[in-house]
Write an enzyme that holds these catalytic residues in place. Structure first.
Site: not given
Ligand code: THU
Length: 146
Positions: A58-60, A62, A67, A69, A100, A103
């Site tokens: 993640e990042n400040a 947003y 993700c 994947e 998601c 991905c």
């Molecule tokens: N996220 C993933 O890394 N993979 C998924 O399959 C669902 C969501 C992450 C994105 C974000 O950093 C956090 O989960 C909340 O959405």
């Protein structure tokens, strides 16, 4: 027991899936998720048997976050992989976490029939083919219709 779709049962995993789960969990413990507090790990298998790990970063700012994947996918592609057979996704939640939409799109570029296995910490498993999670995909072939 084989578990598909929305069925989320605790089940015994094959040795291969247990090994992939361990890779994904190792990455998950390195997740950078101070904003969502939702760590995710991924273990992506290429068609030549290599395994690529990813976690969410993640990042400040947003929207700059990525993700697990797609981190695993980028690592695999950078190592020369072009086809993938399976991804194991681990989360800290009671319910297994499906990938998601972004991905799904990123993965379909390389592997339309990817086997997706999501596993919760207590061993609940959900399993899909990417083709079921992303019907009527936009793929490289779609660009050839101009
Ligand atoms: N996220 C993933 O890394 N993979 C998924 O399959 C669902 C969501 C992450 C994105 C974000 O950093 C956090 O989960 C909340 O959405």
């Amino acid at each position: 027991m084989s578990v598909h779709g929305a069925s989320h049962h605790a089940t015994s995993l094959t040795p291969e899936l247990e090994a992939l789960r361990a890779v994904a969990d190792h990455a998950r413990h390195n997740a950078w998720c101070p904003y969502s507090h939702f760590p995710v790990g991924a273990a992506l298998v290429s068609d030549d048997g290599r395994v690529f790990a990813g976690c969410n970063v993640e990042n400040a700012s947003y929207p700059a976050g990525t993700c697990a994947e797609r981190v695993a996918l980028g690592t695999g592609v950078a190592a020369g992989a072009r086809r993938f057979t399976r991804v194991v996704i681990t989360s800290a939640t009671h319910e297994p976490t499906p990938p998601c939409g972004i991905c799904r799109q990123a993965l379909v570029e390389f592997s339309p029939d990817l086997d997706i296995v999501a596993i919760s910490p207590d061993g609940r498993v959900a399993r899909w083919s990417l083709s079921d999670l992303l019907p009527a995909p936009f793929t490289p072939a779609s660009l050839q219709n101009v």
